[in-house]
Design a protein around this motif. Structure first.
Motif, PDB file in Angstrom:
ATOM      1  N   GLN A  92      10.731  -0.029   3.967  1.00  0.00           N
ATOM      2  CA  GLN A  92      10.305   0.810   3.238  1.00  0.00           C
ATOM      3  C   GLN A  92      10.222   2.262   3.923  1.00  0.00           C
ATOM      4  N   ASP A  96       1.064  -1.058  -0.066  1.00  0.00           N
ATOM      5  CA  ASP A  96       0.032   0.012  -0.039  1.00  0.00           C
ATOM      6  C   ASP A  96       0.874   1.138   0.163  1.00  0.00           C
ATOM      7  N   ASN A  97       0.747   2.039  -1.199  1.00  0.00           N
ATOM      8  CA  ASN A  97       1.556   3.243  -1.388  1.00  0.00           C
ATOM      9  C   ASN A  97       2.879   3.316  -0.750  1.00  0.00           C
ATOM     10  N   VAL A  98       3.860   2.242  -1.155  1.00  0.00           N
ATOM     11  CA  VAL A  98       5.137   2.300  -0.581  1.00  0.00           C
ATOM     12  C   VAL A  98       6.185   3.171  -1.118  1.00  0.00           C
ATOM     13  N   HIS A  99       6.877   3.842  -0.582  1.00  0.00           N
ATOM     14  CA  HIS A  99       7.821   4.576  -0.906  1.00  0.00           C
ATOM     15  C   HIS A  99       9.294   4.192  -0.326  1.00  0.00           C
ATOM     16  N   LYS A 150       8.062   4.579   3.907  1.00  0.00           N
ATOM     17  CA  LYS A 150       6.744   5.062   3.879  1.00  0.00           C
ATOM     18  C   LYS A 150       5.728   3.957   3.446  1.00  0.00           C
ATOM     19  N   GLY A 151       4.710   3.872   3.806  1.00  0.00           N
ATOM     20  CA  GLY A 151       3.683   2.708   3.135  1.00  0.00           C
ATOM     21  C   GLY A 151       3.575   1.433   4.011  1.00  0.00           C
ATOM     22  N   LYS A 157       8.017   5.115  -5.930  1.00  0.00           N
ATOM     23  CA  LYS A 157       7.353   6.461  -5.469  1.00  0.00           C
ATOM     24  C   LYS A 157       5.812   6.010  -5.469  1.00  0.00           C
ATOM     25  N   GLY A 158       5.482   5.399  -4.452  1.00  0.00           N
ATOM     26  CA  GLY A 158       4.043   5.251  -4.263  1.00  0.00           C
ATOM     27  C   GLY A 158       3.378   3.979  -5.151  1.00  0.00           C
ATOM     28  N   ILE A 159       4.165   2.841  -4.708  1.00  0.00           N
ATOM     29  CA  ILE A 159       3.682   1.639  -5.337  1.00  0.00           C
ATOM     30  C   ILE A 159       2.556   0.713  -4.408  1.00  0.00           C
ATOM     31  N   SER A 160       1.534   0.304  -5.040  1.00  0.00           N
ATOM     32  CA  SER A 160       0.452  -0.423  -4.460  1.00  0.00           C
ATOM     33  C   SER A 160       0.075  -1.408  -5.255  1.00  0.00           C
ATOM     34  N   LYS A 163       7.678   3.360 -10.244  1.00  0.00           N
ATOM     35  CA  LYS A 163       6.349   3.521 -10.365  1.00  0.00           C
ATOM     36  C   LYS A 163       5.517   2.075 -11.259  1.00  0.00           C
TER      37      LYS A 163
END
Lengths: 411, 269
Positions: A81, A10-13, A83-84, A46-49, A226
């Motif tokens: 990670q 979920d939204n991994v940075h 973030k996320g 950059k925000g992988i989900s 991404k």
């Protein structure tokens, strides 16, 4: 997490900081306390989900440096990670790489126990599977030999065998198929099929579109940290191929410009000069990418610096700089250009269909004064001056593609 | 032990305990090439060192002559300090030397530090048997008090693991700690009552020395096995507790520091 989801990202940075000056000592750290540290940031995610369902064979593809390996390492818990959230629902066997922790000084037997332990097996479990592991790796005679006496192929077999016997629910496989001989690869594929049948969840990272097509239920394409495409396998392969094509186009374009500038490998007596050479695809766009079977056009512009009696033009496609594959020749095509005077200009156009299979090819342009097919004088020859990239949606054998009709009849 | 490891944050307790065991035993095998001779050969260096110290401090400086069973007294000190030096420097290297493993697979990184110190602990146990054999051979009366050595070694092990947590984690980032640690250990060798009897040290100074868990464990082991009259922390402070608190404090704080830094090991190693 719902029960049928094995992996939820979920939204991994993730950003790597690459310091300009690597300081790995207390001394330099102490000396640089008051210095501002400069570093380059490299965002790998950059925000992988995405979600992987239980029992799914999930492919991750992307070019080198796209961030797919970083993603896999975060899934495996090797990297944390920034973030996320990452949730894993099940027992993991992260054979990102085979034979992790193998020690060349230990025997195959000891290595199986050590490697098994690293993969999360306890001694009793390995005891039970020991014979199976050895049998699968076909190393029965070498059980008590030290690993350093094994060939690399034998080591890979052993490693793969231990890895697939670590009964996990979720497996990560990163480019393991590139190694081993043909027989062993076949065996690995059988194992993949078995794992798939058994309903294991598998995350598979590879560059081989053939395997992706054969095994993956769903595929994610990662580019520059991404996800640019997720879902249908064919669609993903298409996106990935386009991505590669774009990159290949730029690279070849650069090289061709360089070749043009250097005028590399140019021979001839100078009585005439090829001033322009261009290849166009079926849309009339100047191209370095052509599809197998695509109609294409070559245009040459020539200026004569002297009188030439019987000019002839040849174009050759080569795989290696020395291997002729496909040629076009005005003399052979009985296209008589006729005598030219000093100062004359000429535009030569050749149209054809690309018969070559996917790959990179060199193109040579030659202008000669031909008295016969074998007696000629080189006026201007541009050897291997352009590189083109031929691609193909379909797969087939060899260098040449020809139309084929197949029929199978019961007799 | 399993519950105890669970407390360390090791979740799939049994599997990771198994991994620790497997790595420790493998390292032990590799170290001694799987043979008794390999082990005996490894005794050569500390025994030779002990021999040199013994000759110097009985014939040249005559320090040891006032102490009953000085050879065993000295051997005990050398063996325990040897364990300390070996365990901490091996553990310091345990993360960095397994960089390939850490970059490629996940398991609690703490496994490597514990496995490494356990390997040294196995060696210490064997060496202690040798000390015991020497003690019996030279006529020391062995009583039940000798059993005290077991909790003492546990205390020392906790201290060693705690210090190793710090060293292993810091070594990933600062590679010159290796040299610094070597120098510190040399100083520590003389700041610990190994070759000299405490009686010869000024009281205030000795009081300070005996804060060290290392010094306390060495002295108390001597009391337990060889000589009831040897001095230890209790004789200087009137109570125990200080070295024990230091050992446990370093263990707990080291654990948290290590866990905090461990998340980045794969990127930094």
């Amino acid at each position: 997490m719902e029960n049928d989801i094995a992996i939820k990202v979920d939204n991994v940075h993730k950003t790597f900081k690459i310091p300009h000056e690597k300081s790995s000592s207390l001394k330099s750290a102490a000396l640089n306390v008051f210095k501002r540290k400069s570093s380059t940031e490299f965002p790998a995610a950059k925000g992988i989900s995405f979600e992987v369902k239980r029992g799914e064979f999930f492919g991750i593809i992307g070019r080198n440096g796209s961030g797919k390996s970083t993603m896999l390492k975060m899934l495996a818990g090797i990297y944390l990670q920034d973030k996320g959230g990452i949730e894993i629902n099940g027992r993991l066997s992260p054979f990102l790489e085979l034979g992790v922790g193998f020690n060349p000084e230990l025997t195959a037997r000891d290595n199986i126990y050590l490697n098994g332990a690293i993969l999360g097996l306890i001694r009793k479990e390995i005891d039970e599977k020991f014979d199976e592991i050895i049998e699968f790796s076909e190393l029965e005679e070498f059980v008590d030999q030290r690993l350093k006496n094994f060939s690399s192929g034998m080591q890979v077999r052993l490693a793969f065998s231990v890895a697939i016997h670590a009964h996990a629910d979720i497996l990560f496989i990163d480019e393991v198929l590139a190694v081993g001989d043909f027989n062993f690869q076949k065996k690995c594929l059988e194992v993949f099929e078995r794992l798939k049948r058994e309903g294991k969840t598998i995350v598979f990272v590879t560059h081989s579109m053939g395997y992706v097509r054969d095994f993956c239920d769903r595929v994610a394409v990662i580019d520059k940290g991404k996800i640019i495409q997720i879902g249908d396998t064919e669609k993903a392969i298409d996106v990935y191929n386009k991505l590669n094509l774009g990159q290949e186009e730029r690279r070849i374009g650069r090289e061709n410009t360089k070749n043009k500038e250097n005028g590399s490998e140019r021979i001839g007596n100078g009585k005439a000069t090829i001033t322009k050479y261009k290849i166009f695809d079926n849309k009339g766009k100047e191209a370095v990418n052509l599809e197998t079977g695509e109609k294409f056009k070559i245009e040459l512009e020539i200026i004569f610096n002297d009188n030439v009696k019987n000019p002839a033009i040849g174009i050759m496609f080569r795989k290696n700089p020395s291997e002729n594959l496909f040629g076009i020749n005005s003399h052979y095509e009985k296209k008589i250009i006729g005598e030219k005077k000093k100062g004359d200009k000429l535009k030569f156009i050749a149209k054809s269909e690309m018969p070559l299979a996917s790959g990179t090819y060199y193109v040579t342009f030659a202008l000669s004064d031909a008295r016969s097919a074998t007696i000629y004088e080189d006026l201007d020859v541009l050897n291997n001056v352009i590189k083109i990239n031929v691609f193909s949606e379909k797969e087939y054998w060899g260098f040449i593609k020809s139309k084929v009709d197949l029929s199978v009849e019961e007799v | 032990m399993l519950k105890y490891l669970g407390m360390l944050g090791i979740k799939s307790k049994y599997r990771y305990w198994h991994l620790i065991k497997e790595i420790a035993i493998t390292d032990f095998k590799l170290k001694y090439q799987g043979s008794v001779f390999g082990y005996l050969w490894s005794l050569g260096k500390p025994l030779a060192y002990f021999g040199v110290l013994y000759v110097v401090f009985t014939s040249v400086f005559k320090l040891g002559n006032s102490i009953p069973h000085y050879p065993i007294y000295l051997l005990m000190g050398v063996v325990i300090f040897g364990f300390w030096g070996e365990a901490t420097s091996m553990a310091m290297n345990s993360i960095v030397s397994r960089g390939d493993l850490i970059r490629k697979i996940y398991f609690p990184r703490i496994v490597l530090v514990i496995a490494s110190t356990l390997t040294s602990l196995i060696t210490l146990s064997l060496n202690m048997l040798i000390v015991l054999a020497f003690a019996i051979f030279s006529g020391v009366h062995i009583g039940f008090s000798a059993l005290w050595i077991i909790p003492l070694i546990i205390e020392l092990y906790i201290f060693v693991v705690g210090v190793s947590f710090y060293l292993a984690a810091l070594y990933v980032r600062f590679r010159d700690i290796g040299h610094i640690w070597e120098v510190i250990n040399q100083a520590l060798f003389y700041a610990t009552p190994i070759i000299y009897p405490l009686v010869l040290v000024p009281t205030n100074f000795a009081k300070l020395l005996m804060i060290s868990p290392l010094a306390q464990v060495i002295q108390d082991s001597r009391i337990a096995l060889i000589n009831f009259n040897a001095l230890s922390t209790k004789d200087y402070w009137g109570f125990y507790i200080i070295p024990e608190i230091i050992a446990i404090g370093i263990f707990i704080s080291g654990y948290f520091v290590f866990q905090k830094m461990a998340a980045k090991f794969a990127e930094e190693v």
